[in-house]
Structures are given as structure tokens and as C-alpha cells.
Design a protein around this motif. Structure first.
Motif, PDB file in Angstrom:
ATOM      1  N   ILE A  20       0.453 -50.901  95.672  1.00 60.56           N
ATOM      2  CA  ILE A  20       0.985 -51.279  96.989  1.00 60.56           C
ATOM      3  C   ILE A  20       1.044 -50.023  97.865  1.00 60.56           C
ATOM      4  O   ILE A  20       1.665 -49.031  97.489  1.00 60.56           O
ATOM      5  N   LYS A  21       0.384 -50.082  99.038  1.00 60.37           N
ATOM      6  CA  LYS A  21       0.286 -48.884  99.877  1.00 60.37           C
ATOM      7  C   LYS A  21       1.033 -48.996 101.198  1.00 60.37           C
ATOM      8  O   LYS A  21       1.460 -48.002 101.763  1.00 60.37           O
ATOM      9  N   ASN A  22       1.145 -50.219 101.717  1.00 56.54           N
ATOM     10  CA  ASN A  22       1.680 -50.419 103.068  1.00 56.54           C
ATOM     11  C   ASN A  22       3.130 -49.939 103.171  1.00 56.54           C
ATOM     12  O   ASN A  22       4.021 -50.430 102.472  1.00 56.54           O
ATOM     13  N   LYS A  23       3.352 -48.958 104.057  1.00 54.64           N
ATOM     14  CA  LYS A  23       4.662 -48.327 104.172  1.00 54.64           C
ATOM     15  C   LYS A  23       5.744 -49.326 104.595  1.00 54.64           C
ATOM     16  O   LYS A  23       6.843 -49.330 104.048  1.00 54.64           O
ATOM     17  N   GLN A  24       5.414 -50.168 105.582  1.00 54.52           N
ATOM     18  CA  GLN A  24       6.419 -51.142 106.033  1.00 54.52           C
ATOM     19  C   GLN A  24       6.800 -52.121 104.925  1.00 54.52           C
ATOM     20  O   GLN A  24       7.951 -52.513 104.820  1.00 54.52           O
ATOM     21  N   ILE A  65       4.002 -59.140  92.852  1.00 53.58           N
ATOM     22  CA  ILE A  65       3.332 -60.269  93.518  1.00 53.58           C
ATOM     23  C   ILE A  65       3.897 -60.473  94.927  1.00 53.58           C
ATOM     24  O   ILE A  65       3.153 -60.713  95.885  1.00 53.58           O
ATOM     25  N   VAL A  66       5.205 -60.352  95.069  1.00 48.32           N
ATOM     26  CA  VAL A  66       5.836 -60.489  96.392  1.00 48.32           C
ATOM     27  C   VAL A  66       5.273 -59.427  97.345  1.00 48.32           C
ATOM     28  O   VAL A  66       4.849 -59.722  98.466  1.00 48.32           O
ATOM     29  N   ALA A  67       5.222 -58.180  96.867  1.00 48.87           N
ATOM     30  CA  ALA A  67       4.722 -57.078  97.697  1.00 48.87           C
ATOM     31  C   ALA A  67       3.240 -57.260  98.012  1.00 48.87           C
ATOM     32  O   ALA A  67       2.802 -57.080  99.145  1.00 48.87           O
ATOM     33  N   LYS A  68       2.475 -57.630  96.996  1.00 55.36           N
ATOM     34  CA  LYS A  68       1.017 -57.798  97.142  1.00 55.36           C
ATOM     35  C   LYS A  68       0.703 -58.893  98.173  1.00 55.36           C
ATOM     36  O   LYS A  68      -0.118 -58.700  99.074  1.00 55.36           O
TER      37      LYS A  68
END
Ligand code: SAH
Length: 211
Positions: A20-24, A65-68
Motif C-alpha cells: 500500500i503506497k497511497n499516503k492519504q 484488503i480494506v486499504a487495497k
């Protein structure tokens, strides 16, 4: 009960390691206490990387999974309205509410619809509309949506949901039967709907009707 700093850092570090990369998205995952959505008896496992039972034979998805799924529908400057099918315990709903201007969330089990509403009300999240209905119909009244997320798996993509997606809208969903499911990401463009398949996954099935 607040999330302990060390536990929180490990939790976020694990999500990063899993890609997971997205900072927000990471900031959002760190701002919402997952334990709030879990039965007291299971709370010590709130920051493990597992799916957990939430009653009524349903499960809260794993944090990854939630983050993805959130990362896959995230598109800076195109985050007005999101439709979530399968409110469950409301954890994914809370994450979405920190990132989108407005969340419409649909749940077919009345007890879960009421319980999640209560928790999110306590958290003073005011940009969420809760609907007790069959998600196969989507929610026409608030359409079109910039993004649609399904947290239960249908056997085929419901046409009504594609229709309720805006131009440039993204949809993420698990698709398939109990034995084998894959995560799909769709994007509605001027020329049609692009479809990309991602990981193998295991979600509860999407069911018809309300209870
Ligand atoms: N995001 C939720 C996942 C819960 S499991 C969480 O983190 O807790 C999937 C949820 O989808 C269940 O609550 C189930 O009742 C709901 N669901 C299944 N079929 C549905 C349908 N047709 N319409 C609305 N909700 C549905």
C-alpha cells in the motif's frame, strides 16, 4: 480506547510492506481505530492482519484488503461521492468517509445496518448516508458515483451498478462463487468499461433480498 502508538506504527508499516503506497489511504487507516468496530472479546486482534467475525455469519475484511480496495478507487480530485455495498461493521465505511466528500452505504442485514450507524454516529462522521436495502439495485437516487465498492461477492457484475457509475468512475469488487473469487477493478470511460483483474480473494457472497 485509543490505538497505542507502537501498535499503530506496526499496523501501518505492515500495510506498506504489503504494497500500500497511497499516503492519504495510509493516513486514513492510521486515523480510524479498527477496534471500535470489533466485539470486545476479539479486540486484542483488531490490529492483526486478519479478517474477523462481526456476527450474522459476516466478517470484517482484513486491513490489507480494506486499504487495497480503497487505494484502487482513489483518484485525486475525483472523490465526491462513493457508493459502498455491504456496510457490515462500518470500518471500510469510516475509511471511505475520511477520503470522499459523501458516502452512501447499503446493507441488507438490518441489525448490522443499525449497529454500524450507531458507531459512526458516535465517531461524529456526518458525511455518511445509511441505506437498509438490497445492494444489487445500487442506490439510484444519489447516482452517479465517482466510485463504487462491493464488500460482498456477486457471481456477475450487476448492470445497475455499472449504470450508476459516472464517467471516469471506478468500481472495485470481488467476483465469483464461494470456491474461487478474484478482485476486479473497472473504469467507465467514453468508449466503454475497462476491466482489470487483481488478486485472488475470499469474501462472503452477495445475497438477494433484505433481512
Ligand atoms: N466492509 C464490511 C464487510 C462486511 S462483509 C466490513 O468491513 O465490516 C459483507 C457485507 O455485505 C455483509 O454485512 C453482508 O450482509 C453484506 N451484503 C451481502 N449481500 C448484500 C446485498 N445484496 N446488499 C447489501 N449488502 C449485502
Amino acid at each position: 480506547m485509543e490505538m497505542n502508538e507502537n501498535i499503530k506504527n506496526t499496523f501501518i508499516e505492515n500495510l506498506r510492506k504489503q504494497g500500500i503506497k497511497n499516503k492519504q489511504v495510509l493516513d486514513s487507516m492510521s486515523s480510524i481505530s479498527r477496534e471500535m468496530f470489533i466485539e470486545p472479546a476479539l479486540r486484542m486482534r483488531a490490529y492483526d492482519q486478519d479478517a474477523l467475525p462481526i456476527g450474522h455469519s459476516q466478517t470484517i475484511s482484513s486491513p490489507f484488503i480494506v486499504a487495497k480496495m480503497t487505494e484502487e478507487i482513489f483518484e485525486q480530485d475525483n472523490m465526491n461521492k462513493v457508493l459502498e455495498i455491504g456496510t457490515g461493521c462500518g470500518y471500510q465505511t469510516a475509511i471511505l468517509a475520511t477520503l470522499f466528500k459523501k458516502v452512501i452505504t447499503v446493507e441488507r442485514i438490518k441489525a448490522l445496518h443499525e449497529k454500524s450507524q450507531k458507531i459512526l454516529h458516535e465517531l461524529e462522521m456526518k458525511n455518511i448516508k445509511f441505506i437498509h436495502a438490497n445492494g444489487f439495485d445500487g442506490y439510484e437516487n444519489e447516482s452517479p458515483y465517482d466510485a463504487i465498492i462491493l464488500t460482498a461477492a456477486p457471481k456477475k457484475i450487476p448492470d445497475s451498478l455499472i449504470r450508476q457509475l459516472s464517467l471516469n468512475g471506478r468500481m472495485i469488487l470481488p467476483l465469483g462463487d464461494d470456491g474461487s473469487q478474484k478482485l476486479f477493478r473497472l473504469k467507465k470511460t467514453r468508449t466503454g468499461v475497462n476491466k482489470k483483474d487483481l488478486d485472488d480473494v475470499r469474501f462472503v457472497p452477495m445475497l438477494d433480498g433484505v433481512v
